[in-house]
Motif scaffolding. Structure first.
Motif, PDB file in Angstrom:
ATOM      1  N   ILE A 156      29.796 -12.690   3.490  1.00 25.58           N
ATOM      2  CA  ILE A 156      29.060 -13.820   2.666  1.00 25.58           C
ATOM      3  C   ILE A 156      27.993 -13.236   1.662  1.00 25.58           C
ATOM      4  CG2 ILE A 156      27.005 -15.937   3.106  1.00 25.58           C
ATOM      5  CD1 ILE A 156      29.483 -16.256   5.311  1.00 25.58           C
ATOM      6  N   VAL A 157      28.316 -13.993   0.503  1.00 28.23           N
ATOM      7  CA  VAL A 157      27.803 -13.834  -1.025  1.00 28.23           C
ATOM      8  C   VAL A 157      26.353 -14.824  -1.045  1.00 28.23           C
ATOM      9  CG1 VAL A 157      28.230 -13.629  -2.881  1.00 28.23           C
ATOM     10  CG2 VAL A 157      30.142 -12.931  -1.802  1.00 28.23           C
ATOM     11  N   ILE A 158      25.367 -13.756  -1.152  1.00 29.77           N
ATOM     12  CA  ILE A 158      23.856 -14.670  -0.941  1.00 29.77           C
ATOM     13  C   ILE A 158      22.831 -14.677  -1.823  1.00 29.77           C
ATOM     14  CG2 ILE A 158      22.361 -15.418   0.244  1.00 29.77           C
ATOM     15  CD1 ILE A 158      23.611 -14.975   2.958  1.00 29.77           C
ATOM     16  N   PRO A 159      22.322 -15.640  -2.184  1.00 30.50           N
ATOM     17  CA  PRO A 159      21.842 -15.291  -3.630  1.00 30.50           C
ATOM     18  C   PRO A 159      20.572 -14.380  -3.481  1.00 30.50           C
ATOM     19  CG  PRO A 159      21.227 -17.486  -3.466  1.00 30.50           C
ATOM     20  CD  PRO A 159      22.990 -16.892  -2.400  1.00 30.50           C
ATOM     21  N   ARG A 160      20.038 -13.513  -4.238  1.00 28.18           N
ATOM     22  CA  ARG A 160      19.074 -11.906  -3.485  1.00 28.18           C
ATOM     23  C   ARG A 160      18.043 -13.389  -3.373  1.00 28.18           C
ATOM     24  NH1 ARG A 160      20.575  -8.836  -7.541  1.00 28.18           N
ATOM     25  NH2 ARG A 160      21.843  -7.313  -6.672  1.00 28.18           N
ATOM     26  N   ASP A 161      17.866 -14.406  -3.930  1.00 32.42           N
ATOM     27  CA  ASP A 161      15.764 -15.020  -3.973  1.00 32.42           C
ATOM     28  C   ASP A 161      16.606 -16.865  -2.672  1.00 32.42           C
ATOM     29  OD1 ASP A 161      17.685 -16.691  -5.265  1.00 32.42           O
ATOM     30  OD2 ASP A 161      16.910 -17.160  -6.415  1.00 32.42           O
ATOM     31  N   ALA A 162      17.443 -16.193  -1.470  1.00 28.64           N
ATOM     32  CA  ALA A 162      17.756 -17.302  -0.513  1.00 28.64           C
ATOM     33  C   ALA A 162      16.580 -17.450  -0.064  1.00 28.64           C
ATOM     34  CB  ALA A 162      19.244 -16.712   0.099  1.00 28.64           C
ATOM     35  N   PRO A 163      16.323 -17.484   0.300  1.00 29.43           N
ATOM     36  CA  PRO A 163      14.895 -18.447   2.021  1.00 29.43           C
ATOM     37  C   PRO A 163      15.450 -17.505   2.665  1.00 29.43           C
ATOM     38  CG  PRO A 163      15.304 -20.483   1.382  1.00 29.43           C
ATOM     39  CD  PRO A 163      16.548 -19.512   0.874  1.00 29.43           C
ATOM     40  N   PRO A 164      14.584 -16.184   3.481  1.00 26.90           N
ATOM     41  CA  PRO A 164      15.265 -15.202   4.035  1.00 26.90           C
ATOM     42  C   PRO A 164      14.848 -16.476   5.545  1.00 26.90           C
ATOM     43  CG  PRO A 164      13.099 -14.395   3.121  1.00 26.90           C
ATOM     44  CD  PRO A 164      13.270 -16.226   3.359  1.00 26.90           C
ATOM     45  N   ILE A 165      14.542 -16.917   6.188  1.00 24.63           N
ATOM     46  CA  ILE A 165      14.431 -17.721   7.176  1.00 24.63           C
ATOM     47  C   ILE A 165      16.841 -17.890   7.368  1.00 24.63           C
ATOM     48  CG2 ILE A 165      14.282 -19.958   6.216  1.00 24.63           C
ATOM     49  CD1 ILE A 165      13.288 -20.523   8.776  1.00 24.63           C
ATOM     50  N   LYS A 166      16.955 -18.576   6.411  1.00 26.17           N
ATOM     51  CA  LYS A 166      18.653 -18.789   5.662  1.00 26.17           C
ATOM     52  C   LYS A 166      19.267 -17.369   6.109  1.00 26.17           C
ATOM     53  CE  LYS A 166      18.112 -22.653   3.847  1.00 26.17           C
ATOM     54  NZ  LYS A 166      18.330 -23.477   2.768  1.00 26.17           N
ATOM     55  N   VAL A 167      19.063 -16.519   5.247  1.00 32.12           N
ATOM     56  CA  VAL A 167      19.696 -15.228   5.452  1.00 32.12           C
ATOM     57  C   VAL A 167      19.357 -14.718   6.905  1.00 32.12           C
ATOM     58  CG1 VAL A 167      19.387 -12.657   4.752  1.00 32.12           C
ATOM     59  CG2 VAL A 167      18.580 -14.633   2.902  1.00 32.12           C
ATOM     60  N   GLU A 168      18.718 -14.622   7.613  1.00 30.74           N
ATOM     61  CA  GLU A 168      18.673 -14.043   9.181  1.00 30.74           C
ATOM     62  C   GLU A 168      19.128 -14.907   9.889  1.00 30.74           C
ATOM     63  OE1 GLU A 168      17.523 -10.894   9.407  1.00 30.74           O
ATOM     64  OE2 GLU A 168      17.002 -11.123   7.146  1.00 30.74           O
ATOM     65  N   ALA A 169      19.205 -15.605   9.337  1.00 26.36           N
ATOM     66  CA  ALA A 169      20.215 -17.587  10.648  1.00 26.36           C
ATOM     67  C   ALA A 169      21.464 -16.967  10.505  1.00 26.36           C
ATOM     68  CB  ALA A 169      19.990 -18.409  10.385  1.00 26.36           C
ATOM     69  N   THR A 170      21.635 -15.906   8.921  1.00 30.35           N
ATOM     70  CA  THR A 170      23.075 -16.038   8.642  1.00 30.35           C
ATOM     71  C   THR A 170      23.758 -14.361   9.475  1.00 30.35           C
ATOM     72  OG1 THR A 170      22.835 -17.311   6.701  1.00 30.35           O
ATOM     73  CG2 THR A 170      25.190 -15.690   6.742  1.00 30.35           C
ATOM     74  N   ARG A 171      23.078 -13.677   9.482  1.00 28.08           N
ATOM     75  CA  ARG A 171      23.149 -12.280   9.436  1.00 28.08           C
ATOM     76  C   ARG A 171      22.934 -12.500  10.974  1.00 28.08           C
ATOM     77  NH1 ARG A 171      18.919 -10.084   7.471  1.00 28.08           N
ATOM     78  NH2 ARG A 171      20.991  -8.294   5.786  1.00 28.08           N
ATOM     79  N   SER A 172      22.651 -13.180  11.893  1.00 35.30           N
ATOM     80  CA  SER A 172      22.516 -13.307  13.614  1.00 35.30           C
ATOM     81  C   SER A 172      23.962 -14.385  13.889  1.00 35.30           C
ATOM     82  CB  SER A 172      21.381 -14.186  14.150  1.00 35.30           C
ATOM     83  OG  SER A 172      21.816 -15.562  13.851  1.00 35.30           O
ATOM     84  N   TRP A 173      24.881 -14.378  13.003  1.00 34.31           N
ATOM     85  CA  TRP A 173      26.189 -15.019  13.290  1.00 34.31           C
ATOM     86  C   TRP A 173      27.103 -13.810  13.581  1.00 34.31           C
ATOM     87  CZ3 TRP A 173      25.740 -18.482  16.322  1.00 34.31           C
ATOM     88  CH2 TRP A 173      24.907 -19.561  16.951  1.00 34.31           C
ATOM     89  N   GLY A 174      26.361 -13.150  13.153  1.00 37.34           N
ATOM     90  CA  GLY A 174      27.472 -11.700  12.052  1.00 37.34           C
ATOM     91  C   GLY A 174      28.212 -11.254  11.636  1.00 37.34           C
TER      92      GLY A 174
END
Length: 320
Positions: free
Chosen positions: A101-119
């Motif tokens: 997943i390509v994500i902007p650096r300023d994306a909300p941390p809650i969304k980034v960590e949730a994405t990472r949690s799914w592997g």
């Protein structure tokens, strides 16, 4: 069907129906809550209560479940500020597909960590200087992965439209008016396909109202230079797609732009009246109704599309 072939396929009601059947097979419907605005009844579809906290898993599930075995083996790549990222990561994890997943650096941390949690593997980019679609395309060209756009894709549009069919089955009628937040227009276009007789009203943040202006002008108009900051990270789309614009234009959809203050008021109303925590982008449709920029018309449905918000942002947006 290959990615090249998908680009020439138009989304349609049969695809929305199939997406609805697929989503219904794995998830219960999200609630529909009845409330009043100035004496008018309005039904709210709470897709903020889906497992990833947003409607985006509908389109992701429809897209990924239609991949061939060979395509699944090569993985998928998507680009998103957060909610589509989570939807693709969630669907990929459930199907055993590798996801980048390509994500902007300023994306909300809650969304980034949730994405990472799914592997999912996360690649960060600079929203101001880099092209996320170009980055995803480069990754796909090297790995053979399938690109899963956040809105410019017939499967994604049809999948988001499953929310409309789900609501219609819950209510027992097709709404006269559907009000929805709009970024790239995937949800709005899907809802238009799901409810062919309903008036569609889209709501965007001020300065990011390119779909509104495109519909008014009859041609796609991108967001202007130096757009204002907005709390609606999920709705920061610089240019809508011919697919979403085409569907909404054919349905004579109307658009409005809402302010930060109006969005904050909607978030507070949803929390206090409906018992729901919404992210700013997820409250944009409700903001259009509460601000009376869109008036209820007959049987009105409003989409509450997402609830992934940082606590500090929620507190700031909803303070008196």
């Amino acid at each position: 069907m290959s990615v090249a072939e998908s680009s020439i396929r138009n989304p349609g009601f049969p695809g929305v129906l199939r997406a609805y059947e697929k989503v219904s097979a794995i998830l219960p419907p999200t609630p529909v809550k009845l409330f009043e605005i100035n004496g008018a009844q309005v039904w709210a579809k709470a897709d903020s209560l889906l497992p990833i906290g947003a409607f985006k898993l509908r389109g992701a599930w429809h897209r990924l479940t239609d991949l061939s075995e060979a395509e699944r083996a090569r993985g998928v790549v998507a680009f998103s500020s957060g909610n589509h990222a989570q939807g693709v990561a969630w669907a990929a994890a459930r199907l055993g597909i590798a996801a980048t997943i390509v994500i902007p650096r300023d994306a909300p941390p809650i969304k980034v960590e949730a994405t990472r949690s799914w592997g999912a593997e996360i690649i960060f980019y600079d929203r101001a200087t880099e092209d996320r679609a170009e980055i995803a395309a480069q990754i796909a060209s090297k790995s053979g992965a399938t690109v899963v756009p956040s809105f410019d894709d017939p499967w994604i549009i049809e999948g988001q439209g499953s929310a409309g069919l789900e609501a219609i089955n819950q209510l027992g009628f097709e709404p006269d008016l559907i009000v929805t937040p709009c970024g790239g227009g995937g949800l709005a276009a899907g809802l238009a396909l799901s409810a062919p007789h309903a008036q569609i009203a889209i709501s965007e943040p001020e300065g990011w109202d390119d779909m509104k202006r495109s519909l008014e002008g009859g041609v796609i108009v991108p967001v202007g230079p130096n757009p204002p900051s907005t709390s609606c990270d999920a709705l920061q789309t610089l240019r809508v797609s011919p697919l979403t614009f085409g569907v909404l234009r054919s349905r004579r959809a109307k658009g409005v732009a809402v302010s930060e203050r109006e969005i904050g008021m909607a978030m507070r109303f949803a929390h206090d009246t409906l018992g729901l925590t919404l992210e700013p982008g997820g409250a944009a449709g409700l903001a259009a109704l509460l601000s009376e920029k869109v008036l209820p018309a007959g049987r009105t449905l409003v989409m509450l599309s997402g609830g992934n918000v940082e606590p500090a942002v929620f507190a700031e947006m909803t303070k008196g």
